[in-house]
Write a protein that holds these residues in place. Structure first.
Motif, PDB file in Angstrom:
ATOM      1  N   ALA A  69     -24.991 -55.916 -59.627  1.00  0.00           N
ATOM      2  CA  ALA A  69     -23.663 -55.801 -60.212  1.00  0.00           C
ATOM      3  C   ALA A  69     -23.399 -54.210 -59.940  1.00  0.00           C
ATOM      4  CB  ALA A  69     -23.745 -56.402 -61.617  1.00  0.00           C
ATOM      5  N   LEU A  70     -24.542 -53.247 -60.619  1.00  0.00           N
ATOM      6  CA  LEU A  70     -24.087 -52.042 -60.791  1.00  0.00           C
ATOM      7  C   LEU A  70     -24.001 -50.976 -59.586  1.00  0.00           C
ATOM      8  CD1 LEU A  70     -23.061 -49.361 -62.946  1.00  0.00           C
ATOM      9  CD2 LEU A  70     -25.774 -49.162 -62.972  1.00  0.00           C
ATOM     10  N   ALA A  71     -24.814 -51.522 -58.280  1.00  0.00           N
ATOM     11  CA  ALA A  71     -25.568 -50.978 -57.301  1.00  0.00           C
ATOM     12  C   ALA A  71     -24.056 -51.437 -56.101  1.00  0.00           C
ATOM     13  CB  ALA A  71     -26.788 -51.730 -56.523  1.00  0.00           C
ATOM     14  N   GLU A  72     -23.842 -52.275 -56.581  1.00  0.00           N
ATOM     15  CA  GLU A  72     -22.402 -52.402 -55.635  1.00  0.00           C
ATOM     16  C   GLU A  72     -20.932 -52.432 -56.701  1.00  0.00           C
ATOM     17  OE1 GLU A  72     -20.658 -56.460 -55.296  1.00  0.00           O
ATOM     18  OE2 GLU A  72     -23.102 -57.622 -54.282  1.00  0.00           O
ATOM     19  N   GLU A  73     -20.751 -52.377 -57.995  1.00  0.00           N
ATOM     20  CA  GLU A  73     -19.774 -50.986 -58.425  1.00  0.00           C
ATOM     21  C   GLU A  73     -19.769 -49.842 -57.723  1.00  0.00           C
ATOM     22  OE1 GLU A  73     -18.349 -49.660 -62.530  1.00  0.00           O
ATOM     23  OE2 GLU A  73     -20.039 -51.039 -62.379  1.00  0.00           O
ATOM     24  N   THR A  74     -21.231 -49.114 -58.296  1.00  0.00           N
ATOM     25  CA  THR A  74     -21.376 -47.829 -56.917  1.00  0.00           C
ATOM     26  C   THR A  74     -21.407 -48.035 -56.158  1.00  0.00           C
ATOM     27  OG1 THR A  74     -23.426 -47.801 -57.923  1.00  0.00           O
ATOM     28  CG2 THR A  74     -23.069 -45.903 -56.375  1.00  0.00           C
ATOM     29  N   GLY A  75     -21.637 -48.784 -54.596  1.00  0.00           N
ATOM     30  CA  GLY A  75     -20.766 -48.778 -53.542  1.00  0.00           C
ATOM     31  C   GLY A  75     -19.079 -49.118 -53.211  1.00  0.00           C
ATOM     32  N   PRO A  91      -4.870 -37.692 -36.251  1.00  0.00           N
ATOM     33  CA  PRO A  91      -5.306 -37.734 -35.486  1.00  0.00           C
ATOM     34  C   PRO A  91      -5.304 -39.689 -34.679  1.00  0.00           C
ATOM     35  CG  PRO A  91      -6.455 -38.842 -36.713  1.00  0.00           C
ATOM     36  CD  PRO A  91      -5.638 -37.773 -37.920  1.00  0.00           C
ATOM     37  N   PHE A  92      -4.063 -39.470 -33.928  1.00  0.00           N
ATOM     38  CA  PHE A  92      -3.543 -40.889 -32.721  1.00  0.00           C
ATOM     39  C   PHE A  92      -4.112 -41.392 -32.259  1.00  0.00           C
ATOM     40  CE2 PHE A  92       0.817 -38.669 -34.497  1.00  0.00           C
ATOM     41  CZ  PHE A  92       1.078 -39.794 -36.143  1.00  0.00           C
ATOM     42  N   GLY A  93      -5.299 -40.943 -31.841  1.00  0.00           N
ATOM     43  CA  GLY A  93      -6.545 -42.020 -30.946  1.00  0.00           C
ATOM     44  C   GLY A  93      -7.518 -41.960 -31.658  1.00  0.00           C
ATOM     45  N   GLY A  94      -7.702 -42.240 -32.923  1.00  0.00           N
ATOM     46  CA  GLY A  94      -7.902 -42.296 -33.440  1.00  0.00           C
ATOM     47  C   GLY A  94      -9.292 -41.638 -34.618  1.00  0.00           C
ATOM     48  N   ILE A  95      -9.720 -42.051 -35.062  1.00  0.00           N
ATOM     49  CA  ILE A  95     -11.009 -42.185 -36.239  1.00  0.00           C
ATOM     50  C   ILE A  95     -12.135 -42.547 -35.656  1.00  0.00           C
ATOM     51  CG2 ILE A  95     -11.364 -40.731 -38.739  1.00  0.00           C
ATOM     52  CD1 ILE A  95      -9.045 -41.274 -38.972  1.00  0.00           C
ATOM     53  N   PHE A  96     -13.537 -41.167 -35.987  1.00  0.00           N
ATOM     54  CA  PHE A  96     -14.406 -41.841 -35.760  1.00  0.00           C
ATOM     55  C   PHE A  96     -15.790 -41.697 -36.374  1.00  0.00           C
ATOM     56  CE2 PHE A  96     -11.836 -41.168 -31.964  1.00  0.00           C
ATOM     57  CZ  PHE A  96     -12.289 -42.816 -30.991  1.00  0.00           C
ATOM     58  N   LEU A  97     -16.327 -42.488 -37.175  1.00  0.00           N
ATOM     59  CA  LEU A  97     -17.180 -41.567 -38.284  1.00  0.00           C
ATOM     60  C   LEU A  97     -18.866 -41.718 -37.656  1.00  0.00           C
ATOM     61  CD1 LEU A  97     -15.853 -44.700 -41.241  1.00  0.00           C
ATOM     62  CD2 LEU A  97     -14.679 -42.430 -40.681  1.00  0.00           C
ATOM     63  N   ILE A  98     -19.544 -40.845 -38.368  1.00  0.00           N
ATOM     64  CA  ILE A  98     -20.444 -40.792 -38.142  1.00  0.00           C
ATOM     65  C   ILE A  98     -21.410 -40.525 -39.113  1.00  0.00           C
ATOM     66  CG2 ILE A  98     -20.272 -39.717 -35.600  1.00  0.00           C
ATOM     67  CD1 ILE A  98     -21.204 -36.881 -36.741  1.00  0.00           C
ATOM     68  N   GLY A  99     -23.077 -40.577 -39.369  1.00  0.00           N
ATOM     69  CA  GLY A  99     -23.902 -39.916 -40.160  1.00  0.00           C
ATOM     70  C   GLY A  99     -24.586 -41.171 -40.936  1.00  0.00           C
ATOM     71  N   GLY A 100     -25.660 -40.896 -41.366  1.00  0.00           N
ATOM     72  CA  GLY A 100     -26.865 -42.844 -41.917  1.00  0.00           C
ATOM     73  C   GLY A 100     -25.882 -42.545 -42.702  1.00  0.00           C
ATOM     74  N   VAL A 101     -25.151 -42.187 -43.800  1.00  0.00           N
ATOM     75  CA  VAL A 101     -24.466 -42.947 -45.314  1.00  0.00           C
ATOM     76  C   VAL A 101     -22.741 -43.602 -44.407  1.00  0.00           C
ATOM     77  CG1 VAL A 101     -23.197 -42.681 -46.864  1.00  0.00           C
ATOM     78  CG2 VAL A 101     -24.988 -40.747 -46.058  1.00  0.00           C
ATOM     79  N   ALA A 102     -22.810 -43.634 -43.154  1.00  0.00           N
ATOM     80  CA  ALA A 102     -21.398 -43.993 -42.496  1.00  0.00           C
ATOM     81  C   ALA A 102     -21.962 -45.148 -42.240  1.00  0.00           C
ATOM     82  CB  ALA A 102     -20.609 -43.057 -41.761  1.00  0.00           C
ATOM     83  N   ARG A 103     -22.953 -45.049 -40.980  1.00  0.00           N
ATOM     84  CA  ARG A 103     -23.359 -46.356 -40.313  1.00  0.00           C
ATOM     85  C   ARG A 103     -24.304 -47.745 -41.327  1.00  0.00           C
ATOM     86  NH1 ARG A 103     -26.584 -44.231 -35.329  1.00  0.00           N
ATOM     87  NH2 ARG A 103     -26.870 -46.515 -35.127  1.00  0.00           N
ATOM     88  N   ALA A 104     -24.590 -47.199 -43.056  1.00  0.00           N
ATOM     89  CA  ALA A 104     -25.443 -47.755 -43.921  1.00  0.00           C
ATOM     90  C   ALA A 104     -23.816 -48.407 -44.570  1.00  0.00           C
ATOM     91  CB  ALA A 104     -26.273 -46.859 -44.510  1.00  0.00           C
ATOM     92  N   PHE A 105     -23.302 -47.806 -44.193  1.00  0.00           N
ATOM     93  CA  PHE A 105     -21.517 -48.515 -45.305  1.00  0.00           C
ATOM     94  C   PHE A 105     -21.150 -49.336 -44.175  1.00  0.00           C
ATOM     95  CE2 PHE A 105     -22.627 -45.905 -48.792  1.00  0.00           C
ATOM     96  CZ  PHE A 105     -22.104 -46.999 -49.573  1.00  0.00           C
ATOM     97  N   GLN A 106     -21.450 -49.124 -42.428  1.00  0.00           N
ATOM     98  CA  GLN A 106     -20.229 -50.207 -42.308  1.00  0.00           C
ATOM     99  C   GLN A 106     -20.352 -51.831 -42.703  1.00  0.00           C
ATOM    100  OE1 GLN A 106     -20.966 -52.000 -39.382  1.00  0.00           O
ATOM    101  NE2 GLN A 106     -18.934 -52.145 -38.405  1.00  0.00           N
ATOM    102  N   PRO A 107     -21.049 -52.454 -42.963  1.00  0.00           N
ATOM    103  CA  PRO A 107     -21.037 -53.656 -43.033  1.00  0.00           C
ATOM    104  C   PRO A 107     -20.540 -54.552 -44.471  1.00  0.00           C
ATOM    105  CG  PRO A 107     -23.772 -53.277 -42.872  1.00  0.00           C
ATOM    106  CD  PRO A 107     -22.894 -51.944 -42.893  1.00  0.00           C
ATOM    107  N   TRP A 108     -20.263 -53.166 -45.413  1.00  0.00           N
ATOM    108  CA  TRP A 108     -19.531 -53.028 -46.453  1.00  0.00           C
ATOM    109  C   TRP A 108     -18.176 -53.105 -46.300  1.00  0.00           C
ATOM    110  CZ3 TRP A 108     -22.610 -55.419 -50.030  1.00  0.00           C
ATOM    111  CH2 TRP A 108     -24.079 -55.423 -49.957  1.00  0.00           C
ATOM    112  N   PHE A 109     -18.005 -52.173 -45.683  1.00  0.00           N
ATOM    113  CA  PHE A 109     -16.526 -51.218 -45.301  1.00  0.00           C
ATOM    114  C   PHE A 109     -15.233 -52.604 -45.640  1.00  0.00           C
ATOM    115  CE2 PHE A 109     -17.623 -47.593 -42.754  1.00  0.00           C
ATOM    116  CZ  PHE A 109     -18.114 -46.768 -43.893  1.00  0.00           C
ATOM    117  N   GLN A 110     -15.493 -53.253 -44.819  1.00  0.00           N
ATOM    118  CA  GLN A 110     -14.003 -54.769 -45.445  1.00  0.00           C
ATOM    119  C   GLN A 110     -14.326 -55.417 -46.813  1.00  0.00           C
ATOM    120  OE1 GLN A 110     -14.461 -58.507 -42.607  1.00  0.00           O
ATOM    121  NE2 GLN A 110     -12.345 -58.824 -43.089  1.00  0.00           N
TER     122      GLN A 110
END
Length: 319
Positions: free
Chosen positions: A228-234, A254-273
Motif C-alpha cells: 500500500a505505501l509503495a503504491e501511494e509513493t508511485g 510540443p504539438f508533435g508529441g512528448i517523448f519520455l526516456i530514461g529508466g524511471v520513465a520506462r519502469a513507470f510505463q505500466p503504471w501511468f494509466q
C-alpha cells in the motif's frame, strides 16, 4: 574502398556505449558497453573500441553525454572527465566531431525510431512537422524541445530538472520543505529522478510518523507486490510527473508529441494509466481541454541516443 563508418557513443554516469554507424543507421551488432570506472577517460575507451574493431579512422564522431555542454566542451562531474573536440579527433581520427547533451541526441533520433519502440501513454495528434519535446527521467531529470525549421532540426539544451518542483497542495508544500534539506532547494530532480522516488517514499513514511527508507528498485518491487505505501509513493510520483510534464508542454507547445526516456520513465510505463498520469498532466484549470492537443509516448529503444548522434552527423552537425 567504401565510405568510412562514423563512431557514436552514449556516455552515462556509470557506463559508456559505443557503436559504429553507416550514415543514419547504427550497426546494432557493433554496440559495446564499457564501465567508466575502469578507464581514465573517454579517449581511452574510444581508442580501445576502435583497436578491437580493427578500425584506424572514422568519417565522423559524435558523443552524447548526461550533462551540460558549453562551447563544445563537456565536463562529467561524477567522473571528472572533460570531453572536447580535439580529444575526440585524437581518439578517432575523425575530422568532423560533435558533442551533444544526451537529451539533444534523443531529440535528433525522433523520426528514426521504429514504431514498435514507442509505447503510447496519451493518444493524440502528432504531426511530424510540429514542435516536439523529449523528457528524460532516470538518474536525473531533464527535457529538450525539438523544432523543425527551414534550415533543419534544432534541439535546444536545458537543465530544467533543477527548476522548482511542482506544488499543487499543502502536502506538496510540506514535501518541498522535506526534500530541500538535500541541497537547500526543492528541485524537480529531487522528486522525479530515481533518487526522487526514494525521497517521496521517505516523505510518506515521515508523514505517517514511521520514518524509514527504501531504494527505488525495492519501491518498484513492492508496488508490483501490492504494498500500500509503495503504491501511494508511485501514485504521488505519477501525479508530480504528470504535473511537471504538463508545465513543460505549456512552456514549449510540443504539438508533435512528448517523448519520455530514461529508466524511471520506462519502469513507470505500466503504471501511468492506473495512477492517472493523464489526469495530472491535464490538471491545468481552464487549459485542461487545451492539454488534449499533446500526445505522450515512452521511447523503448535502448539505442535511440546512438541513433540521434548518427543522424546529427549525417545531417552535417558538428561542434
Amino acid at each position: 574502398m567504401g565510405k568510412l563508418p562514423s563512431l557514436v557513443a552514449d556516455i552515462g554516469g556509470t557506463n559508456t556505449r559505443v557503436a559504429l554507424a553507416d550514415g543514419k543507421v547504427v550497426r546494432n551488432d557493433s554496440v559495446r558497453r564499457f564501465r567508466n570506472v575502469d578507464h581514465p577517460g573517454l579517449e581511452t575507451i574510444l581508442r580501445l573500441y576502435l583497436d578491437e574493431a580493427g578500425i584506424a579512422a572514422c568519417a565522423g564522431a559524435c558523443v552524447a553525454i548526461a550533462g551540460p555542454v558549453r562551447d563544445g566542451v563537456a565536463t562529467m562531474t561524477n567522473l571528472a572527465w572533460t570531453i572536447d573536440g580535439p580529444a575526440l579527433t585524437r581518439a578517432t581520427g575523425a575530422a568532423t566531431v560533435a558533442i551533444l547533451n544526451d537529451l539533444q541526441a534523443q531529440g535528433h533520433a525522433l523520426g528514426h525510431i521504429a514504431a514498435d519502440k514507442l509505447a503510447p501513454v496519451i493518444e493524440g495528434p502528432a504531426p511530424a512537422h510540429a514542435a516536439k519535446l523529449v523528457v528524460g527521467a532516470g538518474t536525473g531529470f531533464n527535457a529538450a524541445p525539438v523544432h523543425e525549421t527551414p534550415w533543419g532540426r534544432i534541439v535546444a539544451a536545458s537543465e530544467c530538472g533543477h527548476i522548482n518542483m511542482p506544488i499543487r497542495t499543502e502536502a506538496d508544500l510540506r514535501l518541498a520543505r522535506f526534500v530541500e534539506t538535500a541541497h537547500g532547494f526543492p528541485g524537480v530532480e529531487d522528486v522525479l529522478a530515481g533518487r526522487g522516488l526514494e525521497r517521496l517514499y521517505a516523505f510518506l513514511r515521515s508523514e505517517a510518523g514511521d520514518p524509514g527508507e527504501k531504494t527505488a528498485s525495492d519501491i518498484m518491487a513492492a508496488m508490483a507486490e501490492g504494498d500500500a505505501l509503495a503504491e501511494e509513493t508511485g501514485r504521488l510520483y505519477v501525479r508530480l510527473m504528470g504535473a511537471e510534464i504538463g508545465n513543460l508542454a505549456l512552456t514549449h507547445l510540443p504539438f508533435g508529441g512528448i517523448f519520455l526516456i530514461g529508466g524511471v520513465a520506462r519502469a513507470f510505463q505500466p503504471w501511468f494509466q492506473r495512477f492517472d498520469f493523464t489526469g495530472a498532466f491535464r490538471d491545468k484549470g481552464r487549459f485542461a481541454g487545451f492539454m488534449a492537443n499533446f500526445a505522450v509516448s515512452v521511447i523503448e529503444d535502448d539505442y535511440a541516443a546512438l541513433t540521434g548522434c548518427a543522424v546529427y552527423l549525417e545531417q552535417g552537425g558538428k561542434g
